[in-house]
Design an enzyme around this catalytic site. Structure first.
Site, PDB file in Angstrom:
ATOM      1  N   TYR A  39       5.069   0.202   1.084  1.00  0.00           N
ATOM      2  CA  TYR A  39       6.006   0.829   2.020  1.00  0.00           C
ATOM      3  C   TYR A  39       5.360   2.047   2.673  1.00  0.00           C
ATOM      4  O   TYR A  39       5.420   2.228   3.897  1.00  0.00           O
ATOM      5  CB  TYR A  39       7.291   1.225   1.294  1.00  0.00           C
ATOM      6  CG  TYR A  39       8.306   1.910   2.188  1.00  0.00           C
ATOM      7  CD1 TYR A  39       9.100   1.175   3.058  1.00  0.00           C
ATOM      8  CD2 TYR A  39       8.466   3.295   2.167  1.00  0.00           C
ATOM      9  CE1 TYR A  39      10.028   1.790   3.888  1.00  0.00           C
ATOM     10  CE2 TYR A  39       9.386   3.924   2.987  1.00  0.00           C
ATOM     11  CZ  TYR A  39      10.164   3.168   3.843  1.00  0.00           C
ATOM     12  OH  TYR A  39      11.077   3.796   4.667  1.00  0.00           O
ATOM     13  N   ASP A  69      15.199 -10.708  15.229  1.00  0.00           N
ATOM     14  CA  ASP A  69      14.444 -10.717  13.981  1.00  0.00           C
ATOM     15  C   ASP A  69      13.054 -10.188  14.316  1.00  0.00           C
ATOM     16  O   ASP A  69      12.277 -10.863  15.001  1.00  0.00           O
ATOM     17  CB  ASP A  69      14.370 -12.133  13.426  1.00  0.00           C
ATOM     18  CG  ASP A  69      13.595 -12.221  12.109  1.00  0.00           C
ATOM     19  OD1 ASP A  69      12.931 -11.239  11.733  1.00  0.00           O
ATOM     20  OD2 ASP A  69      13.645 -13.287  11.461  1.00  0.00           O
ATOM     21  N   VAL A 115       2.193   2.834   3.142  1.00  0.00           N
ATOM     22  CA  VAL A 115       1.137   2.494   4.089  1.00  0.00           C
ATOM     23  C   VAL A 115       1.723   1.882   5.356  1.00  0.00           C
ATOM     24  O   VAL A 115       1.245   2.151   6.466  1.00  0.00           O
ATOM     25  CB  VAL A 115       0.109   1.551   3.441  1.00  0.00           C
ATOM     26  CG1 VAL A 115      -0.886   1.028   4.484  1.00  0.00           C
ATOM     27  CG2 VAL A 115      -0.647   2.272   2.326  1.00  0.00           C
ATOM     28  N   VAL A 136      18.199   8.978   2.271  1.00  0.00           N
ATOM     29  CA  VAL A 136      19.560   8.622   2.668  1.00  0.00           C
ATOM     30  C   VAL A 136      20.136   7.576   1.710  1.00  0.00           C
ATOM     31  O   VAL A 136      19.430   6.673   1.258  1.00  0.00           O
ATOM     32  CB  VAL A 136      19.561   8.070   4.121  1.00  0.00           C
ATOM     33  CG1 VAL A 136      20.967   7.684   4.546  1.00  0.00           C
ATOM     34  CG2 VAL A 136      18.985   9.119   5.075  1.00  0.00           C
TER      35      VAL A 136
END
Length: 284
Positions: free
Chosen positions: A198, A71, A200, A233
């Site tokens: 996201y 994690d 930055v 994607v």
């Protein structure tokens, strides 16, 4: 007494690999004609093991895939994963930092900024630091960033700070902390930041690659460092409208992990720590 690590294999770790691009990267690395041990790293143990079971069918006889619980937002988990790999493999030829998150829709506040930066930037930084002692001479670190992390989205003053060759890792940490704090107190726009957590966070990942490439522990071992965009994607993050498959998205990270270094650096014309897309260097 545990057996000595087997250092004869090509050893790679791919984070965030129980699905999507990460899983496709593992598959492509594992089917190369090279004796390999590929660690499929993910925080979800059940889904990670299911991905390993799916991918291990049809592997070359001298290649294996192992699940690695990791994690990237939990330092204890990162350190435990590094200790396990050190014990089992001894080295990591290639570390591919693929794990990442993005908030859905247009939601944007201090908590979203903190969560996104903590996962995408800080997670990449801490994971790299934990595994760096295991990366041997001529090893590689590939950080999956994004074209959405283009430098031009921040103010000219911030662009100069992010791109400065005197920027340190601690200085980069402070820049990312400043973004999170300015979103929390509502001053981000006046300080030159976009309304884009996201993007930055990926500015931070690409900048980290550049700064990391200058560190003595990298240069002394001739380690290749690169950031890359996999393209748009079709994943849970990218959505169904994206025009690339996960197999397409894996191609540039796998190329950076395995291609001849002279090809990647264009015969030595390019610096270490640059940004790539479609298997070629592009401007950040």
């Amino acid at each position: 007494m545990p057996s000595a690590p087997n250092t004869s294999k090509f050893v790679a770790i791919v984070t965030g690999a129980n699905q999507g691009i990460g899983k496709a990267i593992v598959a492509q690395l594992a089917h190369r004609p090279t004796s390999s041990l590929i660690y499929l790293a993910a925080r979800d143990e059940k889904r990670g093991n299911e991905a390993v079971d799916e991918l291990k069918n049809g592997l070359p006889a001298d290649t294996s895939i192992a699940f690695l619980h990791l994690d990237v937002t939990n330092e204890a988990s990162i350190n435990a994963a590094a200790a396990r790999v050190k014990s089992e493999a001894g080295i990591v030829n290639v570390l591919i930092n693929n794990a990442g998150v993005a908030a859905k829709g247009s939601a944007f506040d201090g908590e979203i900024a903190k969560w996104t930066v903590t996962t995408n930037y800080t997670g990449t930084r801490k994971t790299t630091q934990a595994f760096l002692p295991l990366i041997p001479e001529n090893g590689r670190i590939v950080n999956v960033s994004s074209t959405m992390g283009r430098l031009g989205q921040v103010s000219k003053e911030l662009q100069d700070q992010f791109s400065s060759k005197s920027l340190t890792l601690d200085g980069l940490d402070k820049l990312m902390d400043q973004f999170v704090a300015s979103v929390a107190d509502g001053t981000y726009a006046s300080k030159g930041w976009p309304q884009q957590a996201y993007g930055v966070s990926k500015v931070g990942v690409t900048a980290f690659s550049r700064v990391l490439a200058r560190q003595p522990e990298i240069t002394s071992k001739n380690i290749l460092v690169a950031a890359c965009c996999p393209g748009w994607v079709r994943t849970n993050m990218g959505g169904e409208a994206a025009h690339l498959s996960v197999e397409d998205g894996a191609k540039t990270p796998v190329w950076l992990a395995t291609a001849d270094k002279q090809e990647i650096l264009e015969g030595g014309k390019l610096e270490n720590g640059l940004f790539y897309r479609d298997r070629k260097h592009v401007e950040w």
